[in-house]
Design an enzyme around this catalytic site. Structure first.
Site, PDB file in Angstrom:
ATOM      1  N   CYS A  15       0.849  -1.347  -0.174  1.00 38.20           N
ATOM      2  CA  CYS A  15      -0.101  -0.208   0.018  1.00 38.20           C
ATOM      3  C   CYS A  15       1.037   1.202  -0.019  1.00 38.20           C
ATOM      4  CB  CYS A  15      -0.912   0.147   1.368  1.00 38.20           C
ATOM      5  SG  CYS A  15       0.238   0.112   2.833  1.00 38.20           S
ATOM      6  N   CYS A  99       2.387   6.521   8.478  1.00 38.20           N
ATOM      7  CA  CYS A  99       1.407   6.609   7.341  1.00 38.20           C
ATOM      8  C   CYS A  99       0.232   7.737   7.713  1.00 38.20           C
ATOM      9  CB  CYS A  99       0.476   5.325   7.189  1.00 38.20           C
ATOM     10  SG  CYS A  99      -0.673   5.541   6.009  1.00 38.20           S
ATOM     11  N   GLU A 129       0.301  -0.437  15.813  1.00 40.40           N
ATOM     12  CA  GLU A 129      -0.524   0.589  15.592  1.00 40.40           C
ATOM     13  C   GLU A 129      -1.612   1.002  16.711  1.00 40.40           C
ATOM     14  OE1 GLU A 129      -3.062   0.239  12.016  1.00 40.40           O
ATOM     15  OE2 GLU A 129      -4.524   1.553  13.056  1.00 40.40           O
ATOM     16  N   THR A 165      -6.791   0.346  11.487  1.00 40.73           N
ATOM     17  CA  THR A 165      -6.989   0.454  10.039  1.00 40.73           C
ATOM     18  C   THR A 165      -6.946  -0.629   9.296  1.00 40.73           C
ATOM     19  OG1 THR A 165      -4.565   0.739   9.832  1.00 40.73           O
ATOM     20  CG2 THR A 165      -5.762   2.770   9.991  1.00 40.73           C
ATOM     21  N   SER A 265       1.454  -5.760   2.777  1.00 39.84           N
ATOM     22  CA  SER A 265       2.726  -5.758   3.215  1.00 39.84           C
ATOM     23  C   SER A 265       3.469  -6.701   2.577  1.00 39.84           C
ATOM     24  CB  SER A 265       2.649  -6.068   4.687  1.00 39.84           C
ATOM     25  OG  SER A 265       2.139  -7.238   4.906  1.00 39.84           O
TER      26      SER A 265
END
Ligand code: SF4
EC number: 1.17.7.4
Length: 281
Positions: A15, A99, A129, A165, A265
């Protein structure tokens, strides 16, 4: 020879958040020859090995405590405020590749916290995260990875719901519905990254087109698990591999079509290696 027709999903692969972090790392590695990175730069061992060989030094938070006067890369998952405070104390230069989608979510959670909202985060316990998100609330938010962890009867009557996310959109809305059915007023924030949720839809179509699906991902990748299940759900003949060696000849019959896809990933070069191996069968 089995004469397999093998195709790689062109929507699979890194991504933009991961591309950005890896580009930043490689730029500094080319200049400086080494770079510290807090945690695995991406949840893919093969890509981590490639970058480690170029001089990337993966460290954990304990090692960061003892590091002074160095550059340290913050990966796409982001970090809690305590990491930024430590960097000032230890004279570290942070190369912040958090990000933008994660940074925006951190800000939203911080705003909710500042407004005294009761915050629940649907996410994986201990995931980097999620640790960064929790840090926005002085670790006061409640994290849960399954609705069964919550005692519905004793939940507050009003709560603000966020998601890590990379969680599944379907599960998120299922949870949202269960909370509402139990009389809870939910301030719902669908903060699932569109790079993951859009891929969900695209993968369903992709998985349907082939006799066999080979899903390539590291075992530590959260969205890898979600997207693998999306493929498996659509096409039961879906197999999970982390590297080309794990692909098994017994999975295939002559003249079958094979689709290769992966997580946000998963590097494209790894899917290409998997393709080359299958084409030799
Ligand atoms: S999946 Fe989305 S939020 Fe996560 S790093 Fe990639 S772009 Fe950013």
């Amino acid at each position: 020879m089995l004469n397999l027709q093998v195709h790689i999903d062109q929507h699979s692969g890194f991504c933009f958040g991961v591309v950005y972090a890896i580009e930043m790392a490689e730029e500094i590695l080319d200049e400086q020859g080494y770079l510290y990175c807090l945690g695995d730069i991406v949840h893919n061992d093969e890509e981590v090995n490639r970058l480690t060989q170029k001089g990337l030094r993966i460290i954990d938070h304990n090692q960061l405590n003892n590091l002074q006067d160095e550059k340290v890369l913050i990966r796409a998952h982001g970090e809690p405020p305590s990491t930024y405070q430590l960097a000032i104390k230890n004279n570290l230069t942070l190369i912040d590749a958090s990000c933008p989608v994660v940074l925006k979510l951190q800000n939203r959670i911080k705003n909710s916290f500042d407004k005294d909202e009761t915050i629940y985060i649907y996410g994986k316990h201990g995931h980097a995260e999620v640790v960064g998100l929790l840090g926005q609330t002085n670790n006061k938010a409640v994290v849960f990875q399954d609705i069964s962890e919550l005692d519905l009867g004793s939940l507050p009557k009003n709560l603000t719901l966020y998601s890590q996310t990379t969680k599944s959109t379907d599960k998120f809305y299922e949870i949202n519905d269960i909370l509402k059915e139990n009389g809870i007023t939910v301030n719902t924030n669908d903060t699932i990254c569109r790079q993951v949720s859009n891929r969900d839809k695209e993968l369903r179509e992709f998985a349907d087109k082939f006799d066999k699906i080979i899903f390539v991902s590291g075992t530590k990748s959260s969205n890898g698990k979600v997207l693998y299940n999306v493929c498996k759900d659509k096409n039961p003949n879906t197999y999970f591999v982390s590297n080309p060696e794990q692909v098994n000849l017994d999975w295939f019959s002559a003249n079958e079509s094979v689709g290769i896809c992966g997580a946000t990933s998963t590097p494209m070069w790894l899917m290409e290696q998997v393709k080359e191996r299958i084409e030799k069968f």
